[in-house]
Design an enzyme around this catalytic site. Structure first.
Site, PDB file in Angstrom:
ATOM      1  N   GLU A 105     -20.886   6.273 -23.150  1.00  0.00           N
ATOM      2  CA  GLU A 105     -21.984   5.342 -23.432  1.00  0.00           C
ATOM      3  C   GLU A 105     -23.249   5.734 -22.677  1.00  0.00           C
ATOM      4  O   GLU A 105     -24.025   4.885 -22.238  1.00  0.00           O
ATOM      5  CB  GLU A 105     -21.610   3.882 -23.104  1.00  0.00           C
ATOM      6  CG  GLU A 105     -22.446   2.876 -23.885  1.00  0.00           C
ATOM      7  CD  GLU A 105     -22.062   1.410 -23.631  1.00  0.00           C
ATOM      8  OE1 GLU A 105     -21.505   1.112 -22.577  1.00  0.00           O
ATOM      9  OE2 GLU A 105     -22.344   0.589 -24.519  1.00  0.00           O
TER      10      GLU A 105
ATOM     11  N   HIS B 111     -18.885   7.352 -28.088  1.00  0.00           N
ATOM     12  CA  HIS B 111     -19.701   6.140 -27.895  1.00  0.00           C
ATOM     13  C   HIS B 111     -21.002   6.485 -27.174  1.00  0.00           C
ATOM     14  O   HIS B 111     -21.071   6.485 -25.952  1.00  0.00           O
ATOM     15  CB  HIS B 111     -18.865   5.132 -27.079  1.00  0.00           C
ATOM     16  CG  HIS B 111     -19.501   3.809 -26.860  1.00  0.00           C
ATOM     17  ND1 HIS B 111     -18.851   2.791 -26.187  1.00  0.00           N
ATOM     18  CD2 HIS B 111     -20.712   3.301 -27.184  1.00  0.00           C
ATOM     19  CE1 HIS B 111     -19.637   1.729 -26.125  1.00  0.00           C
ATOM     20  NE2 HIS B 111     -20.770   2.017 -26.710  1.00  0.00           N
TER      21      HIS B 111
HETATM   22 ZN   LIG Z   1     -22.228   0.684 -26.438  1.00  0.00          ZN
END
Ligand SMILES: [Zn+2]
Length: 336
Positions: A285, A6
């Site tokens: 992320e 991610h």
């Molecule tokens: Zn994201």
């Protein structure tokens, strides 16, 4: 092997965001404004200049081998503009991600965004999904369960409204990360509230429905550690039981996976204690959601590998599952 499942292209050159701004400004002045397809002049150097000191530097420092990379999530902005601007916007964002992956084929693998728009059937996004997967080698897709931007005006993901998209994803063998985008509702901050609420909301929708009876091979990743789900696992087990549903394990856990974008050790300790290891995929992320350094640890909040290394709940073999084996299984088109 460490795969971050991610990551977003949050260091995009200014020309890309300027194109989006011009689209939206044009519509603000004249609602009948018809934008043209993006035709941007961006050099490889401009891409390198912004990516090297950010995502690439952090990959190196933190020991990530490869990142599954998609367009900036809040930038998807499905609630903004109109259907046509959204289509051109998704195309250019996906093309840019493909370009980055071509420049750094060992470091990034592409996942696409879809040209969703509130009130428009998800099946209309299928041509862009097919283009990305069949023509450009994308291995997954980010699906926004709430294209209205925190107003939740479209049907739940278990509704037949979504079925053509789920059918196509199964046919193409690509998993979907259920990832909301920006919020136009001042009650919900995007990354702090809308993301976490969205993650929790889709999990409850899946408990209520029977989606995987119809799509036994459909795979979803719920990002940001699954929102509130692991912390409230007992509530969800109990709700399923009260409703006469099968256990969560039988009902959902062949199809639903959680990433590790949880930005502190106790959060990961909770997650790895209650969620089966086979359902956890490593992710950070980075760069984007939370950028600072935690003064309690001296490390970046989004340096999530430290929490996986630091939790007492995983054996060495289980860490390998989280860092790569589970991700290779879920993203079956990913070949490293
Ligand atoms: Zn994201």
């Amino acid at each position: 092997m460490i795969i971050d499942c991610h990551g977003h292209y949050t260091t995009e050159p200014a020309q890309l965001t300027e194109y989006r701004k011009a689209q939206l400004d044009g519509l603000a002045v004249d609602p009948s404004f018809l934008p043209s397809r993006a035709d941007l002049s961006i050099s490889d150097d401009e891409i390198r200049e912004r990516l090297e000191p950010a995502q690439l530097k952090l990959q190196r420092e933190r020991g990530t081998d490869v990142t599954i990379f998609s367009p900036r999530a809040v930038g998807m902005g499905h609630h903004l503009g109109n259907e046509q601007t959204g289509y051109y916007w998704a195309e250019i964002c996906n093309n840019m991600v493909r370009r980055v992956c071509d420049m750094y084929p060992d470091k990034f693998v592409p996942v696409c965004q879809l040209p969703q728009f509130p009130g428009v059937e998800p099946k209309k996004t299928i041509p862009e999904l097919e283009r990305c997967v069949n023509e450009m080698g994308f291995i997954g897709v980010n699906v926004n369960p709430d294209p209205s931007g925190a107003m939740w005006t479209d049907p739940p993901i278990t509704d037949k409204w979504w079925y053509p998209l789920w059918e196509k994803m199964v046919e193409l063998d690509v998993p979907g990360m259920l990832h909301v985008s920006g919020s136009c509702n001042p009650n919900f901050h995007h990354t702090g509230a809308h993301y976490i609420a969205g993650d929790t909301t889709v999990f409850m929708q899946l408990i209520l429905g029977d989606l995987f009876k119809d799509f036994p091979n459909l795979k979803f990743i719920i990002p940001h550690g699954g929102g509130a789900v692991p912390f409230h696992w007992g509530r969800y087990r109990g709700l399923a039981q009260d409703m006469g549903k099968p256990t969560l394990d039988e009902h959902l856990l062949d199809n639903v996976f959680f990433d590790t974008c949880v930005y502190h050790q106790p959060g990961i300790d909770c997650m790895t204690k209650v969620i089966p290891t086979k359902n956890i995929l490593f992710a950070s992320e980075m760069v984007g959601a939370v950028r600072g350094i935690d003064p309690e640890t001296g490390f970046n909040y989004d340096d999530t590998k430290r929490y996986i290394d630091g939790t007492p709940n995983l054996s060495t073999a289980e860490r390998e599952q989280v860092f790569s084996e589970n991700t290779l299984r879920v993203f079956s088109r990913l070949k490293l």
